[in-house]
Design a protein around this motif. Structure first.
Motif, PDB file in Angstrom:
ATOM      1  N   ASP A 111     -36.770  97.322  37.544  1.00 52.41           N
ATOM      2  CA  ASP A 111     -37.945  97.040  38.389  1.00 52.41           C
ATOM      3  C   ASP A 111     -38.515  95.651  38.124  1.00 52.41           C
ATOM      4  O   ASP A 111     -39.284  95.137  38.941  1.00 52.41           O
ATOM      5  CB  ASP A 111     -39.047  98.091  38.147  1.00 52.41           C
ATOM      6  CG  ASP A 111     -38.618  99.488  38.570  1.00 52.41           C
ATOM      7  OD1 ASP A 111     -37.816  99.592  39.521  1.00 52.41           O
ATOM      8  OD2 ASP A 111     -39.066 100.471  37.946  1.00 52.41           O
ATOM      9  N   VAL A 112     -38.213  95.097  36.943  1.00 50.26           N
ATOM     10  CA  VAL A 112     -38.695  93.731  36.667  1.00 50.26           C
ATOM     11  C   VAL A 112     -37.497  92.786  36.463  1.00 50.26           C
ATOM     12  O   VAL A 112     -37.559  91.815  35.705  1.00 50.26           O
ATOM     13  CB  VAL A 112     -39.658  93.686  35.444  1.00 50.26           C
ATOM     14  CG1 VAL A 112     -41.004  94.258  35.801  1.00 50.26           C
ATOM     15  CG2 VAL A 112     -39.074  94.387  34.233  1.00 50.26           C
ATOM     16  N   GLY A 113     -36.387  93.126  37.126  1.00 49.88           N
ATOM     17  CA  GLY A 113     -35.229  92.225  37.139  1.00 49.88           C
ATOM     18  C   GLY A 113     -34.442  92.180  35.841  1.00 49.88           C
ATOM     19  O   GLY A 113     -33.785  91.175  35.552  1.00 49.88           O
ATOM     20  N   CYS A 114     -34.483  93.260  35.065  1.00 49.61           N
ATOM     21  CA  CYS A 114     -33.788  93.257  33.765  1.00 49.61           C
ATOM     22  C   CYS A 114     -32.863  94.457  33.608  1.00 49.61           C
ATOM     23  O   CYS A 114     -33.120  95.518  34.182  1.00 49.61           O
ATOM     24  CB  CYS A 114     -34.796  93.345  32.620  1.00 49.61           C
ATOM     25  SG  CYS A 114     -36.004  92.029  32.563  1.00 49.61           S
ATOM     26  N   VAL A 115     -31.803  94.279  32.829  1.00 52.68           N
ATOM     27  CA  VAL A 115     -31.089  95.431  32.265  1.00 52.68           C
ATOM     28  C   VAL A 115     -31.032  95.234  30.752  1.00 52.68           C
ATOM     29  O   VAL A 115     -30.931  94.105  30.268  1.00 52.68           O
ATOM     30  CB  VAL A 115     -29.647  95.653  32.818  1.00 52.68           C
ATOM     31  CG1 VAL A 115     -29.666  96.143  34.240  1.00 52.68           C
ATOM     32  CG2 VAL A 115     -28.782  94.440  32.649  1.00 52.68           C
ATOM     33  N   VAL A 116     -31.112  96.357  30.036  1.00 48.08           N
ATOM     34  CA  VAL A 116     -31.126  96.316  28.573  1.00 48.08           C
ATOM     35  C   VAL A 116     -29.972  97.157  28.059  1.00 48.08           C
ATOM     36  O   VAL A 116     -29.750  98.270  28.536  1.00 48.08           O
ATOM     37  CB  VAL A 116     -32.455  96.901  28.022  1.00 48.08           C
ATOM     38  CG1 VAL A 116     -32.504  96.788  26.498  1.00 48.08           C
ATOM     39  CG2 VAL A 116     -33.663  96.218  28.647  1.00 48.08           C
ATOM     40  N   ASN A 117     -29.223  96.619  27.104  1.00 45.49           N
ATOM     41  CA  ASN A 117     -28.140  97.391  26.494  1.00 45.49           C
ATOM     42  C   ASN A 117     -28.190  97.281  24.983  1.00 45.49           C
ATOM     43  O   ASN A 117     -28.380  96.181  24.443  1.00 45.49           O
ATOM     44  CB  ASN A 117     -26.769  96.886  26.972  1.00 45.49           C
ATOM     45  CG  ASN A 117     -26.370  97.520  28.280  1.00 45.49           C
ATOM     46  OD1 ASN A 117     -25.964  98.677  28.332  1.00 45.49           O
ATOM     47  ND2 ASN A 117     -26.516  96.770  29.354  1.00 45.49           N
ATOM     48  N   ASN A 118     -27.963  98.395  24.326  1.00 46.99           N
ATOM     49  CA  ASN A 118     -27.850  98.412  22.874  1.00 46.99           C
ATOM     50  C   ASN A 118     -26.600  97.615  22.468  1.00 46.99           C
ATOM     51  O   ASN A 118     -25.631  97.541  23.224  1.00 46.99           O
ATOM     52  CB  ASN A 118     -27.731  99.883  22.435  1.00 46.99           C
ATOM     53  CG  ASN A 118     -27.295 100.042  21.003  1.00 46.99           C
ATOM     54  OD1 ASN A 118     -26.117 100.200  20.722  1.00 46.99           O
ATOM     55  ND2 ASN A 118     -28.245  99.986  20.101  1.00 46.99           N
ATOM     56  N   VAL A 119     -26.608  97.043  21.263  1.00 43.77           N
ATOM     57  CA  VAL A 119     -25.486  96.183  20.854  1.00 43.77           C
ATOM     58  C   VAL A 119     -24.160  96.945  20.758  1.00 43.77           C
ATOM     59  O   VAL A 119     -23.090  96.379  21.031  1.00 43.77           O
ATOM     60  CB  VAL A 119     -25.781  95.445  19.526  1.00 43.77           C
ATOM     61  CG1 VAL A 119     -26.823  94.365  19.729  1.00 43.77           C
ATOM     62  CG2 VAL A 119     -26.211  96.391  18.415  1.00 43.77           C
ATOM     63  N   GLU A 120     -24.210  98.232  20.407  1.00 45.44           N
ATOM     64  CA  GLU A 120     -22.949  98.985  20.341  1.00 45.44           C
ATOM     65  C   GLU A 120     -22.391  99.230  21.747  1.00 45.44           C
ATOM     66  O   GLU A 120     -21.174  99.255  21.947  1.00 45.44           O
ATOM     67  CB  GLU A 120     -23.144 100.312  19.603  1.00 45.44           C
ATOM     68  CG  GLU A 120     -21.802 100.990  19.304  1.00 45.44           C
ATOM     69  CD  GLU A 120     -21.941 102.327  18.613  1.00 45.44           C
ATOM     70  OE1 GLU A 120     -23.047 102.695  18.182  1.00 45.44           O
ATOM     71  OE2 GLU A 120     -20.902 103.031  18.499  1.00 45.44           O
ATOM     72  N   THR A 121     -23.283  99.367  22.718  1.00 47.27           N
ATOM     73  CA  THR A 121     -22.824  99.500  24.109  1.00 47.27           C
ATOM     74  C   THR A 121     -22.089  98.218  24.510  1.00 47.27           C
ATOM     75  O   THR A 121     -21.034  98.272  25.170  1.00 47.27           O
ATOM     76  CB  THR A 121     -24.027  99.739  25.046  1.00 47.27           C
ATOM     77  OG1 THR A 121     -24.867 100.721  24.462  1.00 47.27           O
ATOM     78  CG2 THR A 121     -23.585 100.196  26.416  1.00 47.27           C
ATOM     79  N   LEU A 122     -22.628  97.073  24.103  1.00 50.10           N
ATOM     80  CA  LEU A 122     -21.982  95.789  24.435  1.00 50.10           C
ATOM     81  C   LEU A 122     -20.612  95.695  23.769  1.00 50.10           C
ATOM     82  O   LEU A 122     -19.643  95.208  24.365  1.00 50.10           O
ATOM     83  CB  LEU A 122     -22.875  94.621  23.997  1.00 50.10           C
ATOM     84  CG  LEU A 122     -24.238  94.548  24.706  1.00 50.10           C
ATOM     85  CD1 LEU A 122     -25.106  93.472  24.062  1.00 50.10           C
ATOM     86  CD2 LEU A 122     -24.060  94.259  26.192  1.00 50.10           C
ATOM     87  N   TYR A 123     -20.524  96.182  22.540  1.00 45.91           N
ATOM     88  CA  TYR A 123     -19.235  96.217  21.835  1.00 45.91           C
ATOM     89  C   TYR A 123     -18.236  97.065  22.647  1.00 45.91           C
ATOM     90  O   TYR A 123     -17.090  96.665  22.875  1.00 45.91           O
ATOM     91  CB  TYR A 123     -19.466  96.806  20.431  1.00 45.91           C
ATOM     92  CG  TYR A 123     -18.228  97.083  19.639  1.00 45.91           C
ATOM     93  CD1 TYR A 123     -17.624  96.087  18.872  1.00 45.91           C
ATOM     94  CD2 TYR A 123     -17.650  98.354  19.636  1.00 45.91           C
ATOM     95  CE1 TYR A 123     -16.474  96.349  18.141  1.00 45.91           C
ATOM     96  CE2 TYR A 123     -16.505  98.616  18.906  1.00 45.91           C
ATOM     97  CZ  TYR A 123     -15.918  97.613  18.157  1.00 45.91           C
ATOM     98  OH  TYR A 123     -14.786  97.881  17.439  1.00 45.91           O
ATOM     99  N   ASN A 124     -18.700  98.227  23.118  1.00 46.46           N
ATOM    100  CA  ASN A 124     -17.816  99.111  23.891  1.00 46.46           C
ATOM    101  C   ASN A 124     -17.443  98.506  25.244  1.00 46.46           C
ATOM    102  O   ASN A 124     -16.360  98.770  25.768  1.00 46.46           O
ATOM    103  CB  ASN A 124     -18.478 100.483  24.076  1.00 46.46           C
ATOM    104  CG  ASN A 124     -18.429 101.310  22.806  1.00 46.46           C
ATOM    105  OD1 ASN A 124     -17.525 101.146  21.984  1.00 46.46           O
ATOM    106  ND2 ASN A 124     -19.403 102.179  22.617  1.00 46.46           N
ATOM    107  N   ILE A 125     -18.347  97.694  25.800  1.00 46.60           N
ATOM    108  CA  ILE A 125     -18.033  97.022  27.075  1.00 46.60           C
ATOM    109  C   ILE A 125     -16.902  96.009  26.860  1.00 46.60           C
ATOM    110  O   ILE A 125     -15.988  95.886  27.685  1.00 46.60           O
ATOM    111  CB  ILE A 125     -19.304  96.360  27.664  1.00 46.60           C
ATOM    112  CG1 ILE A 125     -20.225  97.449  28.228  1.00 46.60           C
ATOM    113  CG2 ILE A 125     -18.959  95.328  28.744  1.00 46.60           C
ATOM    114  CD1 ILE A 125     -21.588  96.973  28.709  1.00 46.60           C
ATOM    115  N   ALA A 126     -16.941  95.316  25.725  1.00 47.13           N
ATOM    116  CA  ALA A 126     -15.861  94.361  25.419  1.00 47.13           C
ATOM    117  C   ALA A 126     -14.526  95.104  25.290  1.00 47.13           C
ATOM    118  O   ALA A 126     -13.487  94.635  25.775  1.00 47.13           O
ATOM    119  CB  ALA A 126     -16.175  93.597  24.135  1.00 47.13           C
TER     120      ALA A 126
END
Ligand code: SF4
Ligand code: SF4
Length: 436
Positions: free
Chosen positions: A131-146
């Protein structure tokens, strides 16, 4: 294939606790992407260890998300005290990303807090970062995205095991591993009579069942003696929480004065919710509405209340009653940060003292050995949305990483994969067991 499709196939969900399917965030278009490395649950250090040992992978996942969402900027939230991690991560961040250095407070990892700290934007009441133009991800989620970019599905969870344990540590375990195996791998408990806080003492749940398993959202497990203050408080029958609260709450309003959501400007007032305990159901809804925007951080119950009452649990109960009655509270006034917010923040060391956890407040260093187990029980629902549907049968041989639970088409949910190689020993509507 687009990143969002790779993330969907790999079954990546928010690893910080909520379990929101990550592909949904990857396909949105936003201004800012935020990495949440704030980690504020007492004694849990798994994000710290992951950032220290896998900064390159986390930064890669972050960059991939910035690209897929067409964001103009990234904010990476880390506690200022974590100097080694800041230096490790900074080496891999590109020019589009700014570090957001956070104080050592609870709950600095709350995404409403993080979005405000980084962007000075307030998520609207009952809203989401989008709603304010952001997405937030936990660092382990980012690791899994890689990993998902390289077509590696989520089969392991990085967890921290701490508390009354011989070797507090952080390590990878196959999803579906029992707490019994996990605790043994961390050297075993220091005593025979203990309870386990799953996900943390503030926001997690208490169990005595060693057969419970690690899921994609288990941040850590905290082992504590059965007679520890926190276990005695949490292990009361639910009716006691509310019965004692009804008679003993003197409406001092400390619970509200320390509530992080109230201090951000949302109409969360747990002292008013406590009043509802003394009303019949017809009158309670007037006060129950002040619970709608509560994030269940637990600070009111475990830190603020001078009488050891249970305002957080009263809010949880109120939210259920409101849902059942079909009542939705809509905050009319604009959220505005309370002028005393900074002065009311709760330093983590102070919270740890209050929780009587200072004897367990030690590091949980990374153990690079991966726990190897010969059986796992993998839940089909480890995420927000619909449960995955089993696509294997009892007796079937499966490889590690093979999809065993599938989410159809456009339905919100996450696919499930075998976390070890072996034979399917049981399939129910809730889980799939595999033995090697
Ligand atoms: S802090 Fe405790 S005693 Fe005071 S209003 Fe809240 S629940 Fe009641
Ligand atoms: S649990 Fe208590 S302190 Fe936390 S958001 Fe809810 S009412 Fe506020």
């Amino acid at each position: 294939m687009q990143l969002q499709d790779k993330i969907f196939i790999a079954g990546v969900v928010g690893a910080g606790g909520a379990g929101f399917p990550a592909h949904v965030k990857a396909k949105s278009k936003v201004e800012f992407v935020l990495a949440n490395g704030a980690e504020c649950e007492p004694l849990i250090h798994k994000d710290y260890e992951l950032m220290l040992h896998f900064p390159k992978e986390i930064a890669r996942g972050f960059d991939l998300l910035i690209e897929s969402t067409s964001a103009k900027k990234g904010f990476f939230g880390i506690k200022e005290k974590n100097i080694k991690v800041i230096s490790a991560i900074s080496e891999h961040l590109n020019g589009k990303t700014e570090l957001t250095k956070l104080g050592d407070f609870y709950p600095s990892g709350d995404e409403f807090e993080l979005v405000y700290e980084a962007t000075k934007r307030l998520i609207p009441p009952a809203g989401i970062p989008l709603d304010v133009g952001c997405v937030v991800n936990n660092v382990e989620t980012l690791y899994n995205i890689a990993l998902a970019e390289d077509e590696i599905p989520v089969t392991k969870k990085f967890i921290c095991v701490a508390g009354a344990i011989k070797k507090p540590s952080s390590f990878f375990v196959p999803v579906g591993t029992s707490f019994k195996d996990v605790i043994e791998f961390a050297g075993g408990p220091k005593l025979s009579e203990f309870g386990i806080f799953v996900g943390g003492v503030m926001m997690g749940h208490l169990t005595f069942d060693l057969n419970e398993v690690v899921t994609k959202t288990t941040a850590g497990i905290i082992v504590l003696p059965k007679d520890h203050y926190l276990i005695k408080r949490k292990n009361q029958p639910e009716q006691n929480w509310h019965r004692i609260g009804k008679s003993a709450c003197d409406q001092c309003s400390y619970c509200t004065e320390f509530c992080p959501r109230y201090l951000l400007g949302y109409q969360v007032e747990p002292h008013k919710v406590m009043r509802s305990l003394g009303f019949t159901k017809t009158g309670a809804s007037v006060w129950n509405q002040m619970a709608e925007l509560c994030c269940s951080c637990g600070l009111c119950t475990l830190y603020a209340c001078p009488e050891d009452l249970y305002p957080k649990e009263a809010c949880d109960k109120a939210k259920v009653e409101m849902r059942e009655a079909g009542i939705k509270f809509v905050q009319q006034k604009e959220a505005k940060v309370h002028p005393i917010k900074e002065g009311r923040r709760v330093p983590l060391p102070q919270l740890i003292m209050k929780l009587k956890l200072q004897d367990y407040d030690v590091e949980a260093p990374f153990n690079s050995k991966i726990l190897s187990v010969n059986n796992v029980k993998i839940p089909l629902q480890q995420h927000i949305g619909k449960s995955a549907k089993a696509i294997v049968r009892k007796g079937e041989a499966v490889e590690e990483g093979q999809m065993i639970g599938k989410i159809p088409g456009d339905v919100l949910g996450a696919n499930i994969h075998a976390s070890i190689k072996g034979k399917v020993s049981e399939v129910t509507s809730e889980c799939i067991s595999i033995e090697s």
